[in-house]
Write an enzyme that holds these catalytic residues in place. Structure first.
Site, short mmCIF file in Angstrom:
data_model
loop_
_atom_site.label_atom_id
_atom_site.label_comp_id
_atom_site.label_asym_id
_atom_site.label_seq_id
_atom_site.Cartn_x
_atom_site.Cartn_y
_atom_site.Cartn_z
N CYS A 114 5.10 -6.54 7.64
CA CYS A 114 6.53 -6.56 7.96
C CYS A 114 6.83 -5.83 9.26
O CYS A 114 6.18 -4.83 9.59
CB CYS A 114 7.30 -5.91 6.81
SG CYS A 114 7.27 -6.89 5.32
N LYS A 118 1.33 -5.12 -5.61
CA LYS A 118 0.80 -5.72 -4.38
C LYS A 118 -0.01 -4.68 -3.61
O LYS A 118 -1.08 -4.98 -3.08
CB LYS A 118 1.98 -6.20 -3.51
CG LYS A 118 1.65 -6.45 -2.05
CD LYS A 118 2.83 -6.96 -1.27
CE LYS A 118 3.68 -5.92 -0.61
NZ LYS A 118 3.10 -5.24 0.56
N ASN A 119 0.51 -3.45 -3.57
CA ASN A 119 -0.13 -2.44 -2.72
C ASN A 119 -1.33 -1.76 -3.37
O ASN A 119 -1.91 -0.84 -2.81
CB ASN A 119 0.92 -1.41 -2.26
CG ASN A 119 1.93 -2.07 -1.32
OD1 ASN A 119 1.70 -3.20 -0.83
ND2 ASN A 119 3.04 -1.42 -1.06
N ARG A 131 -1.68 -6.77 6.55
CA ARG A 131 -2.23 -5.52 7.08
C ARG A 131 -3.55 -5.15 6.40
O ARG A 131 -4.23 -4.22 6.80
CB ARG A 131 -1.23 -4.37 6.88
CG ARG A 131 0.07 -4.59 7.62
CD ARG A 131 0.87 -3.35 7.71
NE ARG A 131 0.22 -2.30 8.47
CZ ARG A 131 0.05 -2.32 9.79
NH1 ARG A 131 0.46 -3.34 10.51
NH2 ARG A 131 -0.55 -1.32 10.41
N VAL A 148 9.76 7.47 6.83
CA VAL A 148 8.41 6.90 6.82
C VAL A 148 8.24 5.87 7.95
O VAL A 148 7.24 5.88 8.66
CB VAL A 148 8.08 6.28 5.44
CG1 VAL A 148 6.68 5.67 5.44
CG2 VAL A 148 8.20 7.34 4.35
N ASP A 192 9.97 1.86 0.29
CA ASP A 192 10.15 0.46 -0.15
C ASP A 192 11.31 0.31 -1.14
O ASP A 192 11.74 -0.80 -1.42
CB ASP A 192 8.86 -0.04 -0.80
CG ASP A 192 7.68 0.16 0.11
OD1 ASP A 192 7.65 -0.46 1.17
OD2 ASP A 192 6.80 0.98 -0.22
N1 EPU Z 1 0.88 5.23 10.79
C1 EPU Z 1 0.43 5.55 12.05
N2 EPU Z 1 -0.87 5.25 12.37
C2 EPU Z 1 -1.72 4.67 11.48
C3 EPU Z 1 -1.26 4.35 10.19
C4 EPU Z 1 0.07 4.64 9.87
O1 EPU Z 1 1.18 6.09 12.87
O2 EPU Z 1 -2.88 4.41 11.84
C5 EPU Z 1 2.29 5.51 10.45
C6 EPU Z 1 3.07 4.20 10.20
O3 EPU Z 1 3.49 3.62 11.41
C7 EPU Z 1 4.21 4.68 9.33
C8 EPU Z 1 3.54 5.81 8.52
O4 EPU Z 1 2.37 6.19 9.23
O5 EPU Z 1 5.23 5.21 10.11
C9 EPU Z 1 3.19 5.44 7.11
O6 EPU Z 1 2.36 4.29 7.10
P1 EPU Z 1 1.27 4.04 5.96
O7 EPU Z 1 -0.07 3.97 6.62
O8 EPU Z 1 1.47 5.03 4.88
O9 EPU Z 1 1.68 2.62 5.46
P2 EPU Z 1 0.77 1.36 5.17
O10 EPU Z 1 -0.48 1.77 4.50
O11 EPU Z 1 0.69 0.51 6.39
C10 EPU Z 1 1.67 0.94 2.75
C11 EPU Z 1 2.36 -0.20 2.07
C12 EPU Z 1 3.79 -0.28 2.54
C13 EPU Z 1 4.48 1.04 2.21
C14 EPU Z 1 3.73 2.20 2.88
C15 EPU Z 1 4.30 3.55 2.52
C16 EPU Z 1 0.56 -1.74 1.77
C17 EPU Z 1 -0.05 -3.04 2.11
N3 EPU Z 1 1.68 -1.43 2.41
O12 EPU Z 1 1.70 0.61 4.15
O13 EPU Z 1 4.40 -1.31 1.79
O14 EPU Z 1 5.80 1.01 2.70
O15 EPU Z 1 2.34 2.16 2.47
O16 EPU Z 1 4.26 3.77 1.15
O17 EPU Z 1 0.07 -1.01 0.90
C18 EPU Z 1 5.90 -3.05 1.34
O18 EPU Z 1 5.31 -3.18 0.26
O19 EPU Z 1 6.98 -3.63 1.63
C19 EPU Z 1 5.34 -2.15 2.34
C20 EPU Z 1 5.71 -2.14 3.62
#
Ligand code: EPU
Length: 437
Positions: free
Chosen positions: A119, A22-23, A95, A331, A309
């Protein structure tokens, strides 16, 4: 509201086949916007996040077709601006829209992004994304129902440093820099396997990207990219989820499509807990070998650490381990909400504000309950549960499958955001359940 009535206490045994992550898949779909010719993406799962991104791409003129199971064709020849009101209809559903910014700015000179969903596992701000885009020269305007971006002078390569190795912000840099004029240097990058697969896709399209040591990614902007043909990386989060389900239900699950290299960190922990696995060419068999499970101390982290995850499904299995397990979530600040329902089912899980791990994290000394102590083994009993988020929801289902008695699990459609054919897979594993729409 969809609901599953499940009678637990029966091991899950059988085979499930998983498709692309998915990611990765959703980001690969966005990357297709950058090409001048059509792209072909293989192993695309039928999950609602893919549907949301498909609809958003279609609103922007991308022609999407499918020829056989899991093969998606994306033709971006006629990319166009979409009506704000149509885009806004997708507010709160995913997102991924934030990743449309760079590609749309390159293709159209402007972008409108709806307010994001995903989520509820923390605040999930987008400050890193916006800062990155400003570095490239984007002008950002927050509107009541979303965000409008423009790039009056085009996008130019930049030196960017992330305060935390965010997966999404790293993808933002990649998708924006490949067509930006000049060189981009990103330090503090996330290096998850899904990001490496996205880089592989962009390279196929004609991009020039190098990944150096110490989380530094360099991109030399090019003038034009073409489409790609690519088989998506398997979904290691889904693989880990079924592995944890095998352990929690004393079962035996062969996960077709899972591969060892991207799962090494998970496999180490799985083995330490007392789970057994066999690695085959076409997948991995995960099973409970009998005997007691062991408690573990883990911290979630960015790759190559233990993924956040994986934590939620594994916690259910840890309720069956003998002794105290500790999970320090570094995280997301709020990813233990799902433990309330597990406690109602008989688990003994306490959550703490303190960093209960070797490394103090960003959330320590603040008001975030981000460490959990799980005391086991505890017999799980049936309950009525409402799915709170994707991984937490999967964990609740696993708990219900492991528990004695009949549970009602509502809001289960959330699980289909990330698990393809979830109910069919449960049936193939011998789960005793009925489903009401
Ligand atoms: N963060 C910030 N500011 C930002 C972006 C992120 O403070 O502008 C913080 C977030 O709040 C979090 C941390 O940085 O505390 C990590 O967030 P990240 O940006 O790495 O996560 P994401 O890209 O929003 C993706 C996956 C998530 C997975 C995370 C970590 C997707 C669509 N989602 O999220 O997947 O947990 O990376 O590996 O790719 C899931 O599949 O259930 C899921 C939540």
């Amino acid at each position: 509201m969809s609901q599953i009535t499940v009678t637990g206490g029966k091991p899950l045994v059988g085979r499930v086949d998983i498709k692309g992550a998915k990611n990765l898949v959703t980001k690969a779909m966005v990357a297709a916007l950058l090409g001048h010719s059509a792209s072909v993406l293989k192993d695309v799962p039928k999950i609602s996040d893919v549907e949301v991104v498909s609809r958003l791409l279609q609103l922007h003129g991308v022609l999407i077709t499918h020829d056989e199971d899991g093969v998606m064709h994306l033709d971006p020849s006629n990319v166009e601006s979409a009506r704000m009101v149509d885009i806004d209809a997708h507010a709160g559903s995913s997102r991924i829209p934030i990743l449309f910014c760079g590609p749309l700015l390159h293709r159209l000179g402007e972008a409108f992004i709806p307010d994001l969903g995903g989520c509820h596992i923390g605040d999930r701000p987008i400050d890193f994304h916006l800062e990155v885009l400003r570095n490239f020269g984007a002008v950002i305007e927050k509107l009541p129902n979303g965000t409008r971006l423009s790039a009056p002078e085009g996008l130019k390569g930049a030196k960017v440093s992330l305060p935390y190795p965010s997966v999404g912000a790293t993808e933002q840099v990649l998708l924006t820099s490949v067509l930006a004029e000049g060189i981009t240097e990103l330090s503090g990058a996330a290096i998850e396997p899904e990001i490496m697969d996205l880089i592989a896709i962009l390279q196929k399209m004609g991009a020039v990207i190098s990944v150096d040591t110490d989380r530094v990614i360099r991109v030399e902007g090019v003038e034009r990219l073409e489409g790609y043909t690519h088989r998506a990386l398997f979904d290691r989060n889904e693989a880990a989820s079924w592995a944890a389900a095998a352990l929690a239900t004393q079962g035996d699950i062969f996960v077709g499509g899972a591969r060892q290299p991207e799962m090494m960190t998970f496999l180490n922990v799985f083995r330490k807990v007392g789970g057994a696995f066999e690695i085959e060419d076409d997948g991995i068999r995960f099973y409970h070998p009998g005997g007691e499970l062991n408690p573990v101390v883990i911290e979630t982290d960015v790759h190559p650490g233990f993924m956040t995850d994986w934590q939620q499904p594994l916690v259910v299995a840890l309720t069956q381990a003998k002794g105290l397990s500790i999970v320090h979530e570094t995280v997301y600040e709020n990813r233990f909400g799902f433990t309330d329902a597990l406690n109602d089912m008989g688990a003994q899980i306490q959550i703490y504000r303190e960093c209960l791990g070797g490394t103090p994290c960003r959330f320590g000394q603040r008001n975030f309950y981000h460490s959990a102590v799980i005391s086991g083994p505890t017999a799980l009993k049936a309950a009525d549960i409402r799915v709170p988020d994707l991984r937490g929801g999967f964990s609740h289902m696993v708990a219900a499958l492991a528990a004695e008695g009949t549970s009602n699990v509502s809001n289960v459609q959330l699980i289909s955001r990330g698990y393809e054919h979830f109910l069919d897979k449960l049936a193939a594993l011998g789960a005793d359940f009925s489903y009401t729409e």
